[in-house]
Design an enzyme around this catalytic site. Structure first.
Site, mmCIF file in Angstrom:
data_model
loop_
_atom_site.group_PDB
_atom_site.id
_atom_site.type_symbol
_atom_site.label_atom_id
_atom_site.label_comp_id
_atom_site.label_asym_id
_atom_site.label_seq_id
_atom_site.Cartn_x
_atom_site.Cartn_y
_atom_site.Cartn_z
ATOM 1 N N CYS A 244 0.790 -1.243 0.000
ATOM 2 C CA CYS A 244 0.000 0.000 0.000
ATOM 3 C C CYS A 244 0.819 1.288 0.000
ATOM 4 O O CYS A 244 0.794 2.043 -0.961
ATOM 5 C CB CYS A 244 -0.931 0.002 1.210
ATOM 6 S SG CYS A 244 -2.164 -1.289 1.129
HETATM 7 N N1 LIG Z 1 -2.549 -6.197 1.689
HETATM 8 C C1 LIG Z 1 -2.988 -5.184 2.387
HETATM 9 O O1 LIG Z 1 -2.591 -4.993 3.536
HETATM 10 C C2 LIG Z 1 -4.017 -4.217 1.833
HETATM 11 C C3 LIG Z 1 -4.657 -3.337 2.714
HETATM 12 C C4 LIG Z 1 -5.621 -2.479 2.229
HETATM 13 C C5 LIG Z 1 -5.912 -2.452 0.870
HETATM 14 N N2 LIG Z 1 -5.258 -3.294 0.004
HETATM 15 C C6 LIG Z 1 -5.615 -3.228 -1.418
HETATM 16 O O2 LIG Z 1 -6.441 -4.327 -1.739
HETATM 17 C C7 LIG Z 1 -6.190 -4.782 -3.059
HETATM 18 C C8 LIG Z 1 -5.857 -6.260 -3.056
HETATM 19 O O3 LIG Z 1 -4.647 -6.440 -2.360
HETATM 20 P P1 LIG Z 1 -4.180 -7.810 -1.721
HETATM 21 O O4 LIG Z 1 -3.067 -7.451 -0.794
HETATM 22 O O5 LIG Z 1 -5.330 -8.588 -1.197
HETATM 23 O O6 LIG Z 1 -3.588 -8.566 -3.023
HETATM 24 P P2 LIG Z 1 -3.019 -10.062 -3.075
HETATM 25 O O7 LIG Z 1 -1.939 -10.044 -4.082
HETATM 26 O O8 LIG Z 1 -2.744 -10.578 -1.713
HETATM 27 O O9 LIG Z 1 -4.247 -10.920 -3.622
HETATM 28 C C9 LIG Z 1 -4.766 -10.788 -4.877
HETATM 29 C C10 LIG Z 1 -5.302 -12.135 -5.364
HETATM 30 O O10 LIG Z 1 -5.946 -11.905 -6.623
HETATM 31 C C11 LIG Z 1 -5.672 -13.006 -7.465
HETATM 32 N N3 LIG Z 1 -5.906 -12.593 -8.855
HETATM 33 C C12 LIG Z 1 -5.097 -11.911 -9.705
HETATM 34 N N4 LIG Z 1 -5.729 -11.666 -10.857
HETATM 35 C C13 LIG Z 1 -6.971 -12.189 -10.740
HETATM 36 C C14 LIG Z 1 -8.117 -12.213 -11.582
HETATM 37 N N5 LIG Z 1 -8.119 -11.653 -12.800
HETATM 38 N N6 LIG Z 1 -9.229 -12.825 -11.123
HETATM 39 C C15 LIG Z 1 -9.263 -13.399 -9.906
HETATM 40 N N7 LIG Z 1 -8.221 -13.388 -9.071
HETATM 41 C C16 LIG Z 1 -7.090 -12.798 -9.473
HETATM 42 C C17 LIG Z 1 -4.256 -13.389 -7.141
HETATM 43 O O11 LIG Z 1 -3.985 -14.718 -7.520
HETATM 44 C C18 LIG Z 1 -4.231 -13.175 -5.616
HETATM 45 O O12 LIG Z 1 -4.561 -14.368 -4.922
HETATM 46 C C19 LIG Z 1 -5.082 -3.892 -3.591
HETATM 47 O O13 LIG Z 1 -5.647 -2.821 -4.311
HETATM 48 C C20 LIG Z 1 -4.436 -3.357 -2.347
HETATM 49 O O14 LIG Z 1 -3.818 -2.094 -2.546
HETATM 50 C C21 LIG Z 1 -4.322 -4.194 0.470
#
Ligand SMILES: NC(=O)c1ccc[n+]([C@@H]2O[C@H](COP(=O)([O-])OP(=O)(O)OC[C@H]3O[C@@H](n4cnc5c(N)ncnc54)[C@H](O)[C@@H]3O)[C@@H](O)[C@H]2O)c1
Length: 437
Positions: A278
């Site tokens: 983030c």
């Molecule tokens: N990790 C954090 O602490 C956090 C906190 C707040 C907000 N966010 C935001 O949330 C969003 C997601 O982040 P995250 O950390 O969960 O990501 P992540 O990488 O942990 O998870 C994403 C998942 O999406 C899957 N994926 C990729 N392309 C895909 C598709 N076309 N269809 C279905 N699945 C697909 C991947 O295989 C993966 O398992 C981002 O925008 C991030 O900025 C993250």
């Protein structure tokens, strides 16, 4: 509880016959904890992910997300409340579709929404009347209305008439045992009042507090404000830490003293640089969007510059410590980087400054190993976590302060310690072999 007044329109049009109450696209750090809170509230959740291995593991009740351990996930899977699939067609059988997909930066540091776009196209092809779609991925103001909405409407269905669309930022803090998805207030902004009301009602069924705002843009910017606030304040203390080194002032003592003020001050700590998905990434989504309005977000740029320089500054501190402590240069010295996750007590290494620091130390000719109880291997660098034997190295650099490490013991056994986290506390202040940021 839903805070404030929300729209007068009807909440929801979906028939209560769908197989799944909620489908979550993206089973990662955001998607899996979200699935857990809905399932805990008795909602039936379908996790949709493109990685078949992830899907299979989830369906066996195995979790790759530390905040939702297998002992929590497995009963939810066994009881049919959580299931996973790689098949987008099953989205038709869900009332609501939440999008929790990565939003990275391109190599030129511009927003890369390709993953969200591809997923939105996949959803549009399965969209049906009565669906609620909510984007949770962190992004610039305008994404929901200008990017996701037109893709969904290619289905021939119209927002507000046939389906609902909203933005609701995820605020999960991995590793935080007190504040988790369930008890962090949820911000919701819909394209129409009815969209806001429907999304708010869904989240209120599983999350303690829901705070509706008037538009998706307000919700999108809320998340960016929170992350920019952190980035700018971290940059401020990183800059002051460098000044204090020149002035011979213990900055940690100053931070502790300032933190006694019961109002008007919030504690931030310096460190080896920003990490995680983030804070190093999201602020630049706004910088990019602001340019469309002929506006330059100077605080964001300046904070990025200061924070990105920290691994270089930390390398110079290690070099100085070796010079003064052992009369050695970086070249040829054995260095143990202690902690490589981007923050304490988790195993997430995304954007971790430790990776950059290890690369810089290697470039300077140092022989670098690492130890991290949460990270068994750094594939990119071809390194396995070494045993914690502080005496076997010329220098131990504490980059991430996992709470399971005995830092007093590290100080006692190491020749030189460079502590970027004040993990050594009092021992580090009085021991002549410890250099602190
Ligand atoms: N990790 C954090 O602490 C956090 C906190 C707040 C907000 N966010 C935001 O949330 C969003 C997601 O982040 P995250 O950390 O969960 O990501 P992540 O990488 O942990 O998870 C994403 C998942 O999406 C899957 N994926 C990729 N392309 C895909 C598709 N076309 N269809 C279905 N699945 C697909 C991947 O295989 C993966 O398992 C981002 O925008 C991030 O900025 C993250």
């Amino acid at each position: 509880m839903i805070e404030g007044v929300i729209g007068k329109d009807e909440i929801g049009t979906a028939a209560r016959t769908a197989t799944w109450d909620v489908a979550i696209v993206g089973a990662g750090y955001v998607g899996v904890p979200l699935a857990r809170v809905f399932a805990d509230a008795g909602r039936r959740v379908l996790l949709v992910d493109v990685v078949q291995q992830t899907v299979d593991a989830l369906n066996r009740g195995e979790s790759h997300i530390e905040d939702v351990p297998a002992e929590v996930l497995e009963p939810l899977v066994r009881n049919g409340l959580v299931s996973a699939t790689a098949n987008y067609d099953l989205l038709r059988d869900a009332d609501a579709i939440l999008i929790a997909l990565p939003t990275p930066l391109s190599p030129q540091r511009e927003p890369d929404l390709s993953i969200v776009r591809i997923a939105a196209e996949g959803i549009a092809a399965r969209l049906r009347a009565g669906h609620l779609v909510v984007l949770e991925s962190t992004t610039y103001p305008g994404t929901t209305r200008e990017v996701v909405l037109p893709i969904l409407e290619r289905s021939g269905l119209r927002v507000g008439r046939d389906f609902n669309l909203a933005f609701s930022p995820e605020r999960v803090d991995p590793g935080n045992t007190h504040y988790q998805t369930r008890n962090v207030p949820k911000i919701v902004g819909g394209v129409t009042e009815a969209c806001t009301a429907r999304a708010a009602a869904l989240y209120a069924s599983a999350i303690e507090t829901v705070h509706p705002v008037s538009s998706p843009e307000a919700a999108e910017l809320t998340k960016l404000l929170e992350n920019i606030f952190r980035s700018v304040n971290i940059a401020l203390v990183n800059e002051l830490a460098q000044l204090c080194e020149r002035m011979g002032i213990d900055f940690w003592e100053v931070i502790d003293a300032a933190s006694t003020k019961p109002f008007g001050f919030m504690r931030f700590e310096p460190g080896p640089g920003l990490g995680g998905h983030c804070i190093p990434v999201d602020p630049f989504y706004l910088t990019w969007k602001a340019r469309e309005y002929g506006f330059y977000t100077e605080f964001i740029e300046l904070a990025g510059k200061v924070n990105e320089n920290m691994p270089y500054y930390c390398r110079s501190l290690i070099s100085q410590a070796l010079n003064h402590g052992l009369e050695r240069s970086l070249k040829g010295s054995r260095i143990l980087v202690l902690g490589v996750a981007y923050k304490a007590d988790i195993g997430d290494i995304r954007e971790s400054p430790a990776l950059k620091l290890i690369e810089l130390l290697r470039k300077a000719g140092a022989d670098v190993s690492f130890h991290d109880p949460h990270v068994p291997r750094l594939e990119r660098l071809g390194l396995d976590s070494a045993e914690l034997d502080p005496g076997a190295y010329d220098c131990v650099a504490i980059v991430t302060a996992h709470s399971s490490i005995d830092y007093r013991d590290v100080v006692d056994r190491a020749r030189v310690v460079v502590d970027f986290r004040n993990a050594t506390g009092e021992a580090g202040t009085i021991s002549p072999n410890v250099w602190k940021l």
